[in-house]
Design a protein around this motif. Structure first.
Motif, PDB file in Angstrom:
ATOM      1  N   THR A   7       0.859  -1.250  -0.064  1.00 49.66           N
ATOM      2  CA  THR A   7       0.018  -0.008  -0.069  1.00 49.66           C
ATOM      3  C   THR A   7       0.837   1.348  -0.023  1.00 49.66           C
ATOM      4  O   THR A   7       1.351   1.494   1.027  1.00 49.66           O
ATOM      5  CB  THR A   7      -0.976   0.002   1.302  1.00 49.66           C
ATOM      6  OG1 THR A   7      -1.642  -1.133   1.322  1.00 49.66           O
ATOM      7  CG2 THR A   7      -1.734   1.135   1.191  1.00 49.66           C
ATOM      8  N   SER A  81      -9.689   1.908   0.535  1.00 43.87           N
ATOM      9  CA  SER A  81      -9.884   1.648   1.747  1.00 43.87           C
ATOM     10  C   SER A  81      -9.848   0.119   2.482  1.00 43.87           C
ATOM     11  O   SER A  81      -9.374  -0.206   3.285  1.00 43.87           O
ATOM     12  CB  SER A  81     -11.256   2.359   2.371  1.00 43.87           C
ATOM     13  OG  SER A  81     -12.279   1.711   1.292  1.00 43.87           O
ATOM     14  N   ARG A  82     -10.836  -0.691   1.559  1.00 42.15           N
ATOM     15  CA  ARG A  82     -10.570  -2.150   1.949  1.00 42.15           C
ATOM     16  C   ARG A  82     -11.424  -2.788   0.462  1.00 42.15           C
ATOM     17  O   ARG A  82     -12.634  -2.558   0.669  1.00 42.15           O
ATOM     18  CB  ARG A  82     -11.510  -2.203   3.162  1.00 42.15           C
ATOM     19  CG  ARG A  82     -11.626  -3.534   3.521  1.00 42.15           C
ATOM     20  CD  ARG A  82     -12.376  -3.937   4.790  1.00 42.15           C
ATOM     21  NE  ARG A  82     -11.726  -3.254   5.803  1.00 42.15           N
ATOM     22  CZ  ARG A  82     -12.305  -2.389   6.449  1.00 42.15           C
ATOM     23  NH1 ARG A  82     -13.438  -1.855   6.092  1.00 42.15           N
ATOM     24  NH2 ARG A  82     -11.817  -1.789   7.681  1.00 42.15           N
ATOM     25  N   ALA A 109     -14.796  -4.839  12.144  1.00 37.95           N
ATOM     26  CA  ALA A 109     -13.950  -3.464  12.197  1.00 37.95           C
ATOM     27  C   ALA A 109     -14.090  -2.759  13.516  1.00 37.95           C
ATOM     28  O   ALA A 109     -13.565  -1.823  13.662  1.00 37.95           O
ATOM     29  CB  ALA A 109     -14.353  -2.756  10.744  1.00 37.95           C
ATOM     30  N   SER A 156     -18.139  -3.383   3.676  1.00 38.83           N
ATOM     31  CA  SER A 156     -16.872  -3.873   3.969  1.00 38.83           C
ATOM     32  C   SER A 156     -15.829  -2.818   3.422  1.00 38.83           C
ATOM     33  O   SER A 156     -14.826  -2.659   4.051  1.00 38.83           O
ATOM     34  CB  SER A 156     -16.768  -5.324   3.227  1.00 38.83           C
ATOM     35  OG  SER A 156     -15.183  -5.585   3.596  1.00 38.83           O
ATOM     36  N   THR A 157     -16.262  -2.109   2.273  1.00 34.38           N
ATOM     37  CA  THR A 157     -15.468  -1.164   1.634  1.00 34.38           C
ATOM     38  C   THR A 157     -15.364   0.051   2.359  1.00 34.38           C
ATOM     39  O   THR A 157     -14.416   1.163   2.074  1.00 34.38           O
ATOM     40  CB  THR A 157     -15.805  -0.714   0.119  1.00 34.38           C
ATOM     41  OG1 THR A 157     -17.209  -0.302   0.349  1.00 34.38           O
ATOM     42  CG2 THR A 157     -15.958  -2.238  -0.770  1.00 34.38           C
ATOM     43  N   ASP A 159     -14.417   2.505   5.151  1.00 30.28           N
ATOM     44  CA  ASP A 159     -13.249   2.506   6.049  1.00 30.28           C
ATOM     45  C   ASP A 159     -13.909   3.043   7.359  1.00 30.28           C
ATOM     46  O   ASP A 159     -14.390   4.050   7.457  1.00 30.28           O
ATOM     47  CB  ASP A 159     -12.180   3.618   5.579  1.00 30.28           C
ATOM     48  CG  ASP A 159     -11.157   3.597   6.381  1.00 30.28           C
ATOM     49  OD1 ASP A 159     -10.861   4.385   7.487  1.00 30.28           O
ATOM     50  OD2 ASP A 159     -10.249   2.686   6.681  1.00 30.28           O
ATOM     51  N   GLY A 164      -7.787   4.900   6.170  1.00 28.19           N
ATOM     52  CA  GLY A 164      -7.862   5.032   4.729  1.00 28.19           C
ATOM     53  C   GLY A 164      -8.742   6.090   4.365  1.00 28.19           C
ATOM     54  O   GLY A 164      -9.380   6.226   3.177  1.00 28.19           O
ATOM     55  N   SER A 169     -12.804   3.397  -2.997  1.00 24.74           N
ATOM     56  CA  SER A 169     -13.331   2.314  -2.663  1.00 24.74           C
ATOM     57  C   SER A 169     -13.296   1.355  -3.779  1.00 24.74           C
ATOM     58  O   SER A 169     -13.272   1.785  -5.020  1.00 24.74           O
ATOM     59  CB  SER A 169     -14.634   2.309  -1.963  1.00 24.74           C
ATOM     60  OG  SER A 169     -15.611   2.821  -2.883  1.00 24.74           O
TER      61      SER A 169
END
Length: 265
Positions: A7, A81-82, A109, A156-157, A159, A164, A169
């Motif tokens: 990253t 972010s994820r 999270a 999930s995306t 943050d 992040g 995303s």
């Protein structure tokens, strides 16, 4: 060549970039080269569709981005972010409600109960399942289950740690509609476009269906037969009518050529 997933500190305009990425399974005489020298970038907010023959490495490529596997060679830059994945099967937790499934990544999270319930309700409304959050997967149709899976992926995306903040995303979709009937699939394609426009999430979408790839994507990327390499790309954003049909015919012809050359090898 060293294989890495990193990253970067410096922001790029792409949630993911592949630099000469290769992936080999096994060793010696039994080694199978799935991907070779893949160079590809998905821009922030871009909808990119990926097509190719069966076994060309499309799913492998998504797995590398998702962190489910690591490249053998080359480098993948993630600036997101994820990343989240939506599979062909919804893969929902059967003991959880629809809302509970959407809340799951938020709970993992460390998001507080009130905040994650509010976010789950917001996302279920986005995928047009408002009021069905208390239903369990077996009480929902196949199309509804995929909507829940999409809402969970969008959760999930998000943050939730602050690390992040501001990063684009990224949603990875591996033939998410292929197990559905034609009518439900058509409806969910339209819904996905609506959600993509509403969220601005970059999408990397794998499909065997060239028509689906052109209808959904802004850009279609063709992979060669194994080992998978980027053969060609088409800009298809905004095409309709005759122009869309021409693009579909052209991409299908290129795909048939790739398959035929592999069969003759």
């Amino acid at each position: 060549m060293t294989a890495t997933i990193d990253t970067p500190v410096t922001r790029t305009t792409a949630p993911v970039r592949f630099h000469q990425v290769g992936k080999t399974f096994g060793q010696g005489d039994k080694a199978v080269v799935a991907l070779e020298q893949v160079d590809l970038a998905v821009a922030a907010g871009e909808f990119t569709t990926l097509v190719g023959a069966s076994g060309c490495g499309k799913t492998t490529l998504l797995n590398l981005v998702a962190g489910l596997d690591r490249p053998t060679s080359g480098r993948i830059e993630l600036d997101t972010s994820r990343p989240a994945v939506v599979f062909q099967e919804a893969a929902l937790m059967p003991w959880l409600t629809a809302a509970g499934n959407v809340e799951l990544p938020l709970r993992m999270a460390g998001v507080g109960k009130a905040a994650r319930r509010a976010k789950a309700a917001e996302l279920l409304e986005l995928v047009r399942l408002a009021g069905l959050g208390d239903k369990r997967p077996h009480e929902l149709s196949g199309g509804m289950r995929q909507r829940v899976a999409l809402a969970r992926a969008l959760a999930s995306t998000t943050d939730n740690t602050g690390s992040g903040a501001g990063k684009p995303s990224l949603l990875l979709m591996d033939e998410p509609f292929s197990a559905l009937d034609a009518i439900t699939r058509d409806v969910l394609q339209g819904e996905l476009l609506r959600i993509w426009r509403a969220t601005g999430t970059a999408i990397l979408f794998v499909t065997h269906d060239v028509r689906e790839a052109v209808r959904l994507g802004q850009r279609v990327v063709l992979l060669s037969s194994r080992p998978g390499r980027v053969v060609r790309e088409w800009e298809v954003d905004g095409l309709s009518g005759a122009a869309e049909n021409t693009a579909i015919e052209e991409i299908n012809a290129a795909l048939r050529k790739v398959i035929s050359s592999h069969a003759a090898a």
